[in-house]
Design a protein around this motif. Structure first.
Motif, PDB file in Angstrom:
ATOM      1  N   GLY A   8      25.139 -27.733  20.503  1.00  0.00           N
ATOM      2  CA  GLY A   8      24.113 -26.712  20.717  1.00  0.00           C
ATOM      3  C   GLY A   8      23.876 -25.829  19.439  1.00  0.00           C
ATOM      4  N   PRO A   9      22.469 -25.711  19.229  1.00  0.00           N
ATOM      5  CA  PRO A   9      22.176 -24.905  18.036  1.00  0.00           C
ATOM      6  C   PRO A   9      22.437 -23.533  17.862  1.00  0.00           C
ATOM      7  N   PRO A  10      23.225 -23.370  16.809  1.00  0.00           N
ATOM      8  CA  PRO A  10      23.182 -21.902  16.349  1.00  0.00           C
ATOM      9  C   PRO A  10      21.962 -21.469  15.968  1.00  0.00           C
ATOM     10  N   TYR A  11      21.559 -19.963  15.988  1.00  0.00           N
ATOM     11  CA  TYR A  11      20.558 -19.415  15.650  1.00  0.00           C
ATOM     12  C   TYR A  11      20.481 -19.160  14.024  1.00  0.00           C
ATOM     13  N   ALA A  12      19.556 -19.483  13.222  1.00  0.00           N
ATOM     14  CA  ALA A  12      19.572 -19.528  11.859  1.00  0.00           C
ATOM     15  C   ALA A  12      19.149 -17.967  11.588  1.00  0.00           C
ATOM     16  N   ASN A  13      19.960 -17.006  11.690  1.00  0.00           N
ATOM     17  CA  ASN A  13      19.522 -15.629  11.194  1.00  0.00           C
ATOM     18  C   ASN A  13      20.623 -14.853  10.752  1.00  0.00           C
ATOM     19  N   GLY A  14      21.890 -15.266  10.156  1.00  0.00           N
ATOM     20  CA  GLY A  14      22.645 -14.395   9.735  1.00  0.00           C
ATOM     21  C   GLY A  14      23.942 -15.181   9.582  1.00  0.00           C
ATOM     22  N   HIS A  15      25.054 -14.458   9.303  1.00  0.00           N
ATOM     23  CA  HIS A  15      26.235 -15.100   8.811  1.00  0.00           C
ATOM     24  C   HIS A  15      27.110 -15.401  10.030  1.00  0.00           C
ATOM     25  N   LEU A  16      27.984 -16.261  10.028  1.00  0.00           N
ATOM     26  CA  LEU A  16      28.791 -16.609  10.966  1.00  0.00           C
ATOM     27  C   LEU A  16      29.459 -15.599  11.676  1.00  0.00           C
ATOM     28  N   HIS A  17      29.735 -15.561  12.921  1.00  0.00           N
ATOM     29  CA  HIS A  17      30.904 -14.677  13.583  1.00  0.00           C
ATOM     30  C   HIS A  17      32.094 -15.461  13.959  1.00  0.00           C
ATOM     31  N   ILE A  18      33.066 -14.889  14.271  1.00  0.00           N
ATOM     32  CA  ILE A  18      34.436 -15.716  14.969  1.00  0.00           C
ATOM     33  C   ILE A  18      33.844 -16.613  16.162  1.00  0.00           C
ATOM     34  N   GLY A  19      33.258 -15.815  16.704  1.00  0.00           N
ATOM     35  CA  GLY A  19      32.623 -17.020  18.017  1.00  0.00           C
ATOM     36  C   GLY A  19      31.942 -18.277  17.615  1.00  0.00           C
ATOM     37  N   HIS A  20      31.193 -18.369  16.470  1.00  0.00           N
ATOM     38  CA  HIS A  20      30.650 -19.623  15.880  1.00  0.00           C
ATOM     39  C   HIS A  20      31.943 -20.412  15.395  1.00  0.00           C
ATOM     40  N   ALA A  21      32.918 -19.766  14.826  1.00  0.00           N
ATOM     41  CA  ALA A  21      34.046 -20.619  14.256  1.00  0.00           C
ATOM     42  C   ALA A  21      34.733 -21.141  15.344  1.00  0.00           C
ATOM     43  N   LEU A  22      35.136 -20.382  16.358  1.00  0.00           N
ATOM     44  CA  LEU A  22      35.888 -21.056  17.507  1.00  0.00           C
ATOM     45  C   LEU A  22      34.969 -22.550  18.038  1.00  0.00           C
ATOM     46  N   ASN A  23      33.745 -22.145  18.218  1.00  0.00           N
ATOM     47  CA  ASN A  23      32.864 -23.075  18.860  1.00  0.00           C
ATOM     48  C   ASN A  23      32.841 -24.374  17.989  1.00  0.00           C
ATOM     49  N   LYS A  24      32.528 -24.292  16.855  1.00  0.00           N
ATOM     50  CA  LYS A  24      32.393 -25.389  15.723  1.00  0.00           C
ATOM     51  C   LYS A  24      33.727 -26.210  15.601  1.00  0.00           C
ATOM     52  N   VAL A  25      35.068 -25.351  15.825  1.00  0.00           N
ATOM     53  CA  VAL A  25      36.129 -25.777  15.548  1.00  0.00           C
ATOM     54  C   VAL A  25      36.670 -26.630  16.522  1.00  0.00           C
ATOM     55  N   LEU A  26      36.283 -26.237  17.791  1.00  0.00           N
ATOM     56  CA  LEU A  26      36.689 -26.993  18.869  1.00  0.00           C
ATOM     57  C   LEU A  26      35.804 -28.222  19.029  1.00  0.00           C
ATOM     58  N   LYS A  27      34.610 -28.449  18.624  1.00  0.00           N
ATOM     59  CA  LYS A  27      33.879 -29.426  18.461  1.00  0.00           C
ATOM     60  C   LYS A  27      34.170 -30.550  17.656  1.00  0.00           C
ATOM     61  N   ASP A  28      34.794 -30.009  16.596  1.00  0.00           N
ATOM     62  CA  ASP A  28      35.303 -30.716  15.530  1.00  0.00           C
ATOM     63  C   ASP A  28      36.695 -31.394  15.990  1.00  0.00           C
ATOM     64  N   PHE A  29      37.484 -30.743  16.653  1.00  0.00           N
ATOM     65  CA  PHE A  29      38.745 -31.182  17.337  1.00  0.00           C
ATOM     66  C   PHE A  29      38.360 -32.581  18.120  1.00  0.00           C
ATOM     67  N   ILE A  30      37.409 -32.323  18.743  1.00  0.00           N
ATOM     68  CA  ILE A  30      36.892 -33.401  19.793  1.00  0.00           C
ATOM     69  C   ILE A  30      36.429 -34.466  19.077  1.00  0.00           C
ATOM     70  N   THR A  31      35.497 -34.400  18.136  1.00  0.00           N
ATOM     71  CA  THR A  31      34.700 -35.617  17.543  1.00  0.00           C
ATOM     72  C   THR A  31      35.870 -36.236  16.632  1.00  0.00           C
TER      73      THR A  31
END
Length: 968
Positions: free
Chosen positions: A64-87
């Motif tokens: 799911g594409p994040p929006y390209a307009n600022g630094h990452l917040h902790i919710g972004h990190a949670l989301n991408k790390v979960l995806k990485d666990f899965i792949t």
């Protein structure tokens, strides 16, 4: 051989097989992790995984594409790390787990930033060429994509970072336009004039997913509508409505009542001096709400005169409150019908609902049903049209998002007209734009919609012939929802949602690539130009030039040449809702890319629970409109991230914690471990104290891995012992591994990362560090080349390969470090190997049951010795030789069949079937076992530290027989 009288001075430490490893106790993750990242990039690990996965069953998690307009917040990190666990876990379990990250690049937030820059520079956006403006938006997005890409990679997330998908790429824009034109061709696209969520600040329509709700304090008014057609005691009575949007009163075209609600006729008998109610005045009110209304109107006493039936109400026609008002030019001199409405409730208000069809969805629906006229009184900037009597030009919401004068002006006018029964303030939840954070309004405006209940002429009717039918069928029949509550959430949303508002009155996006006939009405059959040849030309141009081509001079003539007369048609200049962009990603990522899928359907979409009304839903609706079904087989949702106290993170509260902050202090593996330890299906908490606890768990796990590495120094294949030749203790550990292998694989497959880590952590710290390692340290350090030591090291090697690969999807940096400690080399990586197959033949339930008894007995012994240690009777358990009384014959036999003294780490131990004496130590939870302390007899072996009677009787006078053999 005579005794060596100098033996006591010998340093036997150098003769021990002590652990040898360069693996440091201190991880130093913040400083060292970037080196591993650079190494992975250098060896091209993602592409090598794709080579390794060739021929395997693919597993596709669509990002799911994040929006390209600022630094990452902790919710972004949670989301991408979960995806990485899965792949990573799917790859290591034998799949070809491709992961293409992507970015959402169009839309208002970026456009808004460029407009802010223009305002600072004193430039007029409308004076800038639209292609130039779009170019600046593109550059802005490119910058933040670069920033976010580095921030995501720093978290250890693997993926096709050198070739992500971007919704602003030319091919993506071409496909988005192509997908839109499928709606044009299948009949779901239409232009309609209806109320939509509108941002006066941003001057554009918004989708529900672009709206968030905040508490505000609003005006509230109770307004009299006087009957025109009533007779008898209803002739002088007023129907009272209640609203928190007084500015909508000029747009009123009806009042609604509930046919099933009980109504009464109320007379005011007395009122306070500052009340607007008149003594003797009669009001029509819902009985359940009457007391509250009369109290708001400061009525002191009243009488309920009689029931009023639905038939009586349906026969009334009312006057608009502004009917006959001076200087209104007859604007409101029309009849207002009183209509039955199923949406009217007794939850709040008066039981009568003010109806402005241009400013509310239920109002609009009632208006459509009864043929009520629409109004066009509100301009895009949130002001009344200039020629509206009394209120012309006044703002409802100003350009900075604050309240304009329209509400107060209406309240004053209602009072002057004698229609204001009462007024006040109320705190309630109100919709705001999630981008500008300013309040929004419902505004009637011509927009483009996708009809979700219209029969589609596309030949894709396997799951229904309307978007809604296909979506609901997909939800129930084709998609697995994790957690299951996600199904109920999105089903209820899709079941009741209105048509999709596709158009936005902005510049940065993919235009609605269609042409309308000049001078035609949206109701005309030839209003829209539908021609596949035109569509193909548009798509081809976008492939080369991107969506900017739409704004190029002469483009209309170019695509219509030889097909239609360009002067007969006008291009639509609105841009598509960005949710349509991201909803279309399945087409240009899953369908079109070489690393996509054969059927264009993902195995999994994973985002926060708010995406049930966002990306999950827009992807579902878009795909159901263009390919007939959902673009995913599974949907997984996570909750939101809160601070340690459970409060929402807010910069104003100072309780935010960013991924970069955690990585700099602790390292990315600690952040990843935090994700693994949380129940992501609910809201999670994070903060300094929580992270300290996570770091402590990490240290304990790291020590487990360090012990294995040290004990496996110089281990060779020739040292291996086959399982059937191993002691029982080793075979019990293999049994546990066979159990865990199934648990780990099932857990990863079910995306239960918390369960996987918890099981592995408990195994590593309890079964291994506190039990197996504790027992086998003696053999590993002190034995010579014995079968027991070789069996233990064989098990450690087996443990090493499973724990590193089982934990690699979670602790990507640490497990790489562990792996390279044993297998150095430029091409070596734990992430390039699979989880090893674990023979289920290692399972031995009877053996496990026996060792469960042994461990229960051991706990009683160690607890008894701890008492002696606390009382300073002994310093170490090897100073003890306890007597263990065991009442149960089966347990006694089990203990007698093993070296129970070694298991309890005592120098000696006596097992007895005699009844335990009264002074024996017992544990209440373990009946039938009593321990009587006794000191070990003999001298202390200077090599293994056991106290044994034979020490001093060997050639090496300071050692026991076992150590003597090892020294020889």
């Amino acid at each position: 051989m005579g005794a060596d009288t100098t033996a006591e001075t010998v340093d036997y430490k150098t003769t021990l097989n002590l652990p040898r490893t360069d693996f440091p106790m201190r991880a130093g993750l913040p400083a060292r992790e970037p080196d591993w990242l650079a190494r992975w990039e250098r060896i091209g690990i993602y592409d090598r995984l794709r080579e390794r996965g060739r021929g395997r069953a693919p597993f596709i998690l669509h990002d799911g594409p994040p929006y390209a307009n600022g630094h990452l917040h902790i919710g972004h990190a949670l989301n991408k790390v979960l995806k990485d666990f899965i792949t990573r876990s799917q790859q290591m379990m034998g799949r070809d787990a491709r992961y293409v990250p992507g970015w959402d690049c169009h839309g208002l937030p970026i456009e808004w930033k460029i407009e802010e820059r223009y305002r600072e520079q004193g430039r007029d956006k409308d004076a800038v060429d639209i292609v130039e403006f779009r170019r600046e938006c593109r550059h802005f997005a490119e910058h933040w994509i670069g920033v976010q890409r580095d921030e995501f990679k720093r978290l250890g997330v693997t993926g096709k970072w050198d070739d992500p998908y971007l919704t602003m790429d030319h091919h993506a824009e071409a496909v988005i336009a192509e997908e839109f034109m499928k709606l044009l061709m299948n009949g779901s696209l239409y232009q309609g004039s209806k109320p939509v969520m509108w941002s006066p600040v941003e001057k554009t329509a918004l989708a529900e997913a672009e709206v968030e709700y905040h508490d505000i304090t609003s005006h509230q008014v109770w307004v009299r509508f006087r009957p025109l057609t009533a007779t008898g005691d209803l002739a002088g009575a007023s129907v009272v409505i209640w609203t928190t949007t007084p500015w909508t009163i000029p747009q009123n075209r009806a009042v609604a009542f509930g046919p099933e609600i009980s109504y009464g006729l109320y007379r005011i008998d007395s009122a306070s001096e500052n009340s607007s109610a008149g003594v003797g005045e009669t009001l029509l009110l819902a009985d359940a709400l009457a007391e509250g209304v009369l109290q708001a109107a400061k009525v002191e006493t009243h009488s309920r005169l009689r029931d009023v039936t639905a038939d009586e109400l349906a026969g009334l026609t009312l006057a608009h409150p502004y009917r006959g008002v001076e200087d209104a030019g007859g604007e409101w001199d029309f009849d207002v019908p009183l209509l039955p409405g199923d949406h009217v409730t007794e939850d709040a208000g008066t039981g009568f609902v003010h109806t402005a069809p241009s400013h509310g969805d239920e109002d609009y629906q009632l208006g459509q049903k009864h043929g009520l006229p629409m109004t066009y009184n509100v301009e895009p900037d949130g002001t009344y049209r200039a020629d509206l009597p009394l209120f012309g030009g006044q703002a409802i919401i100003t350009g900075d998002g604050t309240e304009g004068p329209a509400n107060v002006s209406n309240i004053k006018q209602l009072a002057w007209a004698g229609a204001l029964l009462a007024k006040g303030k109320i705190k309630h939840s109100y919709p705001h734009s999630w981008r500008s954070k300013a309040p929004v309004i419902y505004r009637n405006t011509p927009q483009w919609f996708a009809a979700i209940d219209r029969h589609l002429a596309d030949g894709l009717s396997e799951y229904g012939d309307t978007i809604r039918a296909r979506a609901l069928a997909s939800i129930d029949e084709l998609v697995t929802w994790t957690p299951q509550s996600g199904r109920n959430r999105i089903h209820s949303m899709v079941e009741t949602r209105p048509d999709w508002v596709l158009s936005r009155q902005r510049a940065w996006g993919v235009p609605l690539t269609c042409f309308v006939k000049t001078g035609a009405s949206p109701l005309d059959a030839d209003f829209l130009l539908r021609d596949e040849r035109v569509n193909a030309r548009i798509t081809a141009a976008f492939e080369i030039h991107g969506a900017d081509a739409w704004y190029r001079e002469g483009f209309k003539a170019e695509v219509l040449e030889g097909i239609a007369n360009p002067s007969d048609y006008e291009p639509v200049m609105d841009v598509l809702d960005v949710w349509f962009d991201s909803g279309s990603t399945h087409a240009f990522v899953l369908r079109d890319r070489a690393d996509g899928t054969a059927d264009g359907i993902a195995d999994l979409y994973l985002e926060g629970t708010d995406q049930h009304r966002g990306w999950f839903q827009s992807s579902l609706l878009q795909a159901c409109a263009t390919k007939g079904r959902a673009p995913y087989r599974g949907v997984l949702t996570h909750g939101f991230t809160l601070d340690e106290k459970g409060s929402k993170m807010s910069k104003s509260l100072g309780n935010t914690i960013g991924p970069e902050e955690v990585v700099q202090q602790f390292g990315a593996d600690i952040l990843r471990l935090w994700v693994a330890q949380t129940d992501y299906t609910a809201d999670q908490r994070i903060g300094p104290e929580i992270l300290k606890g996570v770091a402590d768990s990490y240290r304990r796990l790291r020590n487990t891995m360090r012990f294995m590495l040290g004990s496996l120094a110089d281990f060779r294949d020739s040292d291996r012992v086959e399982p059937e030749l191993m002691p029982e203790l080793e075979r019990f550990i293999l049994h546990r591994l066979a159990e865990l292998d199934r648990t780990v694989r099932d857990g990863y497959a079910a995306y239960d990362f918390q369960g996987v880590f918890q099981k592995l952590f408990n195994f590593a710290t309890i079964d291994l560090s506190a039990f197996y390692f504790d027992i086998r340290k003696d053999a590993l350090y002190c034995d010579g080349d014995t079968q027991r030591r070789r069996a233990a090291r064989t098990v450690l090697d087996i443990l090493f390969h499973r724990l590193t690969t089982w934990l690699a999807p979670i602790l990507v940096f640490t497990m790489e470090e562990v792996w390279l400690e044993r297998y150095p080399g430029e091409d070596s990586s734990v992430h390039l190997v699979d989880m090893p197959e674990t023979p289920q033949g290692w399972r031995d339930d009877a053996l496990a049951a026996k060792w469960a008894m042994i461990r229960r007995a051991r706990r009683v012994v160690t607890a008894a010795l701890e008492v002696q240690r606390t009382e300073k009777v002994i310093g170490a358990s090897l100073e003890a030789a306890p007597v263990v009384h065991v009442a149960d014959a089966e347990m006694l036999a089990a203990l007698q069949s093993v070296a129970f003294a070694d298991i309890c780490i005592t120098s000696d131990l006596v097992l007895s079937a005699d009844p335990a004496p009264p002074e024996s130590f017992r544990l209440p939870e373990t009946e039938g076992i009593g321990v009587v302390f006794a000191p070990a007899e003999g001298r202390k072996c200077q090599r293994c530290w056991k106290i044994l009677p034979d020490v001093g009787s060997h050639a090496h006078a300071g050692v026991c027989a076992r150590c003597e053999a090892a020294l020889d």
